[in-house]
Write an enzyme that holds these catalytic residues in place. Sequence first.
Site, PDB file in Angstrom:
ATOM      1  CE  LYS A 116     -32.080  12.450  -7.200  1.00  0.00           C
ATOM      2  NZ  LYS A 116     -31.688  12.877  -8.178  1.00  0.00           N
ATOM      3  CG  ASN A 235     -30.637  15.953 -16.570  1.00  0.00           C
ATOM      4  OD1 ASN A 235     -29.536  16.421 -16.894  1.00  0.00           O
ATOM      5  ND2 ASN A 235     -31.636  16.791 -16.278  1.00  0.00           N
ATOM      6  CD  GLU A 288     -29.131   9.834  -7.575  1.00  0.00           C
ATOM      7  OE1 GLU A 288     -30.313   9.742  -6.963  1.00  0.00           O
ATOM      8  OE2 GLU A 288     -29.552   9.737  -8.905  1.00  0.00           O
ATOM      9  CG  ASN A 290     -29.115   5.379  -8.431  1.00  0.00           C
ATOM     10  OD1 ASN A 290     -28.580   5.639  -9.402  1.00  0.00           O
ATOM     11  ND2 ASN A 290     -29.979   6.217  -7.900  1.00  0.00           N
TER      12      ASN A 290
HETATM   13  P1  ADP Z   1     -30.249   4.488 -13.821  1.00  0.00           P
HETATM   14  O1  ADP Z   1     -31.112   5.037 -12.755  1.00  0.00           O
HETATM   15  O2  ADP Z   1     -30.256   2.852 -13.719  1.00  0.00           O
HETATM   16  O3  ADP Z   1     -28.756   5.165 -13.757  1.00  0.00           O
HETATM   17  P2  ADP Z   1     -31.709   5.962 -15.677  1.00  0.00           P
HETATM   18  O4  ADP Z   1     -31.627   6.945 -14.782  1.00  0.00           O
HETATM   19  O5  ADP Z   1     -31.574   6.206 -16.814  1.00  0.00           O
HETATM   20  O6  ADP Z   1     -30.643   4.783 -15.279  1.00  0.00           O
HETATM   21  O7  ADP Z   1     -33.107   5.224 -15.306  1.00  0.00           O
HETATM   22  C1  ADP Z   1     -34.263   5.944 -15.202  1.00  0.00           C
HETATM   23  C2  ADP Z   1     -35.107   5.387 -14.172  1.00  0.00           C
HETATM   24  O8  ADP Z   1     -36.286   4.635 -14.990  1.00  0.00           O
HETATM   25  C3  ADP Z   1     -34.623   4.449 -13.167  1.00  0.00           C
HETATM   26  O9  ADP Z   1     -34.066   4.804 -12.051  1.00  0.00           O
HETATM   27  C4  ADP Z   1     -35.752   3.347 -12.836  1.00  0.00           C
HETATM   28  O10 ADP Z   1     -36.684   3.905 -11.768  1.00  0.00           O
HETATM   29  C5  ADP Z   1     -36.681   3.697 -13.920  1.00  0.00           C
HETATM   30  N1  ADP Z   1     -36.717   2.727 -14.948  1.00  0.00           N
HETATM   31  C6  ADP Z   1     -35.816   2.259 -16.043  1.00  0.00           C
HETATM   32  N2  ADP Z   1     -36.191   1.152 -16.445  1.00  0.00           N
HETATM   33  C7  ADP Z   1     -37.381   0.990 -15.915  1.00  0.00           C
HETATM   34  C8  ADP Z   1     -38.442  -0.362 -16.066  1.00  0.00           C
HETATM   35  N3  ADP Z   1     -38.207  -1.208 -16.984  1.00  0.00           N
HETATM   36  N4  ADP Z   1     -39.324  -0.415 -15.404  1.00  0.00           N
HETATM   37  C9  ADP Z   1     -39.616   0.463 -14.302  1.00  0.00           C
HETATM   38  N5  ADP Z   1     -38.888   1.606 -14.142  1.00  0.00           N
HETATM   39  C10 ADP Z   1     -37.628   1.681 -14.737  1.00  0.00           C
HETATM   40  P1  ADP Z   2     -31.629  10.671 -11.532  1.00  0.00           P
HETATM   41  O1  ADP Z   2     -32.096  10.482  -9.956  1.00  0.00           O
HETATM   42  O2  ADP Z   2     -32.372  10.892 -12.537  1.00  0.00           O
HETATM   43  O3  ADP Z   2     -30.338   9.728 -11.506  1.00  0.00           O
HETATM   44  P2  ADP Z   2     -29.259  12.496 -10.818  1.00  0.00           P
HETATM   45  O4  ADP Z   2     -29.141  13.619  -9.759  1.00  0.00           O
HETATM   46  O5  ADP Z   2     -28.418  11.472 -10.753  1.00  0.00           O
HETATM   47  O6  ADP Z   2     -30.760  12.280 -11.183  1.00  0.00           O
HETATM   48  O7  ADP Z   2     -28.733  13.304 -12.057  1.00  0.00           O
HETATM   49  C1  ADP Z   2     -29.121  12.913 -13.507  1.00  0.00           C
HETATM   50  C2  ADP Z   2     -28.009  13.695 -14.272  1.00  0.00           C
HETATM   51  O8  ADP Z   2     -28.239  15.104 -14.206  1.00  0.00           O
HETATM   52  C3  ADP Z   2     -26.537  13.407 -14.002  1.00  0.00           C
HETATM   53  O9  ADP Z   2     -26.117  12.249 -14.653  1.00  0.00           O
HETATM   54  C4  ADP Z   2     -25.885  14.564 -14.778  1.00  0.00           C
HETATM   55  O10 ADP Z   2     -25.926  14.404 -15.961  1.00  0.00           O
HETATM   56  C5  ADP Z   2     -26.824  15.664 -14.346  1.00  0.00           C
HETATM   57  N1  ADP Z   2     -26.552  16.397 -13.346  1.00  0.00           N
HETATM   58  C6  ADP Z   2     -27.075  16.244 -12.086  1.00  0.00           C
HETATM   59  N2  ADP Z   2     -26.630  16.955 -10.791  1.00  0.00           N
HETATM   60  C7  ADP Z   2     -25.824  17.999 -11.674  1.00  0.00           C
HETATM   61  C8  ADP Z   2     -24.820  19.123 -11.329  1.00  0.00           C
HETATM   62  N3  ADP Z   2     -24.971  19.458  -9.919  1.00  0.00           N
HETATM   63  N4  ADP Z   2     -24.092  19.612 -12.058  1.00  0.00           N
HETATM   64  C9  ADP Z   2     -24.076  19.092 -13.359  1.00  0.00           C
HETATM   65  N5  ADP Z   2     -24.899  18.045 -13.819  1.00  0.00           N
HETATM   66  C10 ADP Z   2     -25.968  17.439 -12.953  1.00  0.00           C
HETATM   67 MG    MG Z   3     -28.802   9.603 -10.730  1.00  0.00          MG
END
Ligand code: ADP
Ligand code: ADP
Ligand code: MG
Length: 664
Positions: A116, A235, A288, A290
């Site tokens: 990140k 989250n 971020e 993915n």
């Molecule tokens: P995404 O990251 O696709 O936006 P999520 O943040 O909810 O959706 O997913 C959570 C995390 O859980 C994913 O980043 C992934 O690393 C992990 N994950 C989800 N489903 C699986 C699975 N079936 N097997 C392994 N890891 C999983």
């Molecule tokens: P992940 O790796 O689990 O996907 P993210 O950094 O993408 O983690 O964040 C997951 C969730 O957390 C986002 O969808 C949002 O709801 C919340 N979030 C992350 N960063 C912020 C921020 N700076 N302000 C408000 N909400 C945030």
């Molecule tokens: Mg994310």
Amino acid sequence: MFSKILIANRGEIAVRVIKTCRRLGIATVVVYSDADAGSLAVEMADESVHIGPSPANQSYLVADKIIDACRQTGAQAVHPGFGFLSENAGFAQRCADEGIVFIGPNPGAISAMGDKIESKKFAQAAGVSCVPGHIGEIDDTAHAIRISEQIGYPVMIKASAGGGGKGIRVAWTQQDVEEGFPAVRAEAKASFGDDRIFIEKFIVSPRHIEIQVLGDKHGNVVHLFERECSIQRRNQKVIEEAPSPLLDEATRNAMGAQAVALAKAVNYDSAGTVEFVAGQDKSFFFLEMNTRLQVEHPVTELITGLDLVEQMIRSAWGEKLAFEQKDLKINGWAIESRIYAEDPYRKFLPSIGRLVRYAPPEEGQREGYKVRNDAGVREGDEISMFYDPMISKLCTWAPTRIAAVDGMGRALEDFHIEGLGQNIPFLNAVMDQERFRSGQLSTNYIKDEFPDGFAGTEPTPAQIDILTAVGAAMQRVYAARARTNVAGLNGTVRDEWVVAVGHAKRRVKLSGDEDLTVDLLDEGRALILSDIDWRPGKPVFRGVLGGAAFTVQVAPAAEGFTIRHRAAKARVLVLTPRSAELHDMLPEKQAADTSKLVLSPMPGLVVSMDVAAGQQVREGEVVCVLEAMKMQNIIRAERDGVVKAVNAKGGDPVAADEVLVEFA
Ligand code: ADP
Ligand code: ADP
Ligand code: MG
């Protein structure tokens, strides 16, 4: 094109990849752990290779075992799915070194975006708007406080290597930072083996909007519009949709252009997602990237008509994208509901167990909408505590958002699961909320709308009618059966009854043959129930009431039935007028007094038992720690007291509602 692909994943996504490979005429290999030996993916794949024990760090996460399985089967390429090794640059590089194609972006792009902090530096350089904050590592708590003050509260403390909702904490005050910084750091170290932390502005009540990008190995990158994933708990996403109800054409184009610019800056050459948080005023900030297929990719497929797995395979093979940005258009609206093995009535805690019944709605075109259900399970399978608790991903598509929402409501009604806790009633409740229907979303949605957790909804007048008619129809069948059971006894079945839905009683008169007419005697109107699809023993009752099709889940209960329509569940009693009178005189049944017991809120494993018999415990003190599906749950004493008995110890598996500790 490839002739054989190995899928280094399990469950729903393994099945998803197999389906596309089959269509493209590519043979498939899946790897599987002990827990997945009899899984649907193993059954569907052309070949399968056992790679070890159930814990992922001894199977799905071991690169050597995946590479060996490729060698053994002659697979030319690996699709990593999501999670596991999908965002592991070392693994992608390893594949390249071994002459195996990694179906995902090049290792350079993964490492640039996988972190990140690093990805924010790239994003800033590519002209992408970032969340205000400190793009760098934080050394210690004092440093964290200094930075938080510079940014201005509230702030978010994040693990640079974090993901899946872990390693994230909001701080509103200096004290929150003092507690939160060490906590996030410890969690990051434990979960990701990397304790680098950064801090950024916490955007209050934002929306999560992300852009799907797609690149090839010839320098072309397009975006496939946005998905909105604001409905989250802890989250983590629960409901996603495409497009977003917030965006207008100009904002969509601006976000799309930034996402493409960032992807080009790292030579992105596969499917990936650029995540943003957006203000209600349509301002947006990069979160971020993915570097993999996302869980929620089906909604993008439904509005673009593209198969993202196919596109990833084609890019990996070296094909050029067959279209340009101007060829792409949004068609209609799609929604995804994640069906989780979790108990919405108990703060969404994991609920593992066997799918004693698993009957998803039929896929395909229905009246006004389309249904798609991505699953990796069958009836009888087990949702184990080793992996993600997702059971399936239910999607609907329709020309308009409201039609897709209505379709989702109906499809959820038609989804029947027994054997473990699941969140279908909760998802149904959301589909029925005016706020969701009007598209006023935010990542606080669940907190705002369910501040005290989810307890189901009270039946609306229309639902009380459904429950009344269904109860009457079932009672009529049982009463008729009771009659014909007795040889030679041809008396008529009674037609006047009192139906109680919860506490409300109504006098009814039943008539009709195949259809059922329920005259509501005190209201001077009648309910007409037709197209009845049910027989005794079936847990699902379908019918049409007043022209509208519905499905309810039914179960026998003491003296009557428990019937659930969407989020509304009620006990329905169908009584003779005489027994209804007597019923009014019965005392209310008291719930058992459990105030002296500490019950397990979920099935799982006891990590530690922190009290002993005879011990004096104060309110708020830790009684024990439970774990399931990588989630730890700390059980605290709800009042002061002396421990009388301890019924579990560290290492014990426990069921939901099992008595862990008794107070004197
Ligand atoms: P995404 O990251 O696709 O936006 P999520 O943040 O909810 O959706 O997913 C959570 C995390 O859980 C994913 O980043 C992934 O690393 C992990 N994950 C989800 N489903 C699986 C699975 N079936 N097997 C392994 N890891 C999983
Ligand atoms: P992940 O790796 O689990 O996907 P993210 O950094 O993408 O983690 O964040 C997951 C969730 O957390 C986002 O969808 C949002 O709801 C919340 N979030 C992350 N960063 C912020 C921020 N700076 N302000 C408000 N909400 C945030
Ligand atoms: Mg994310």
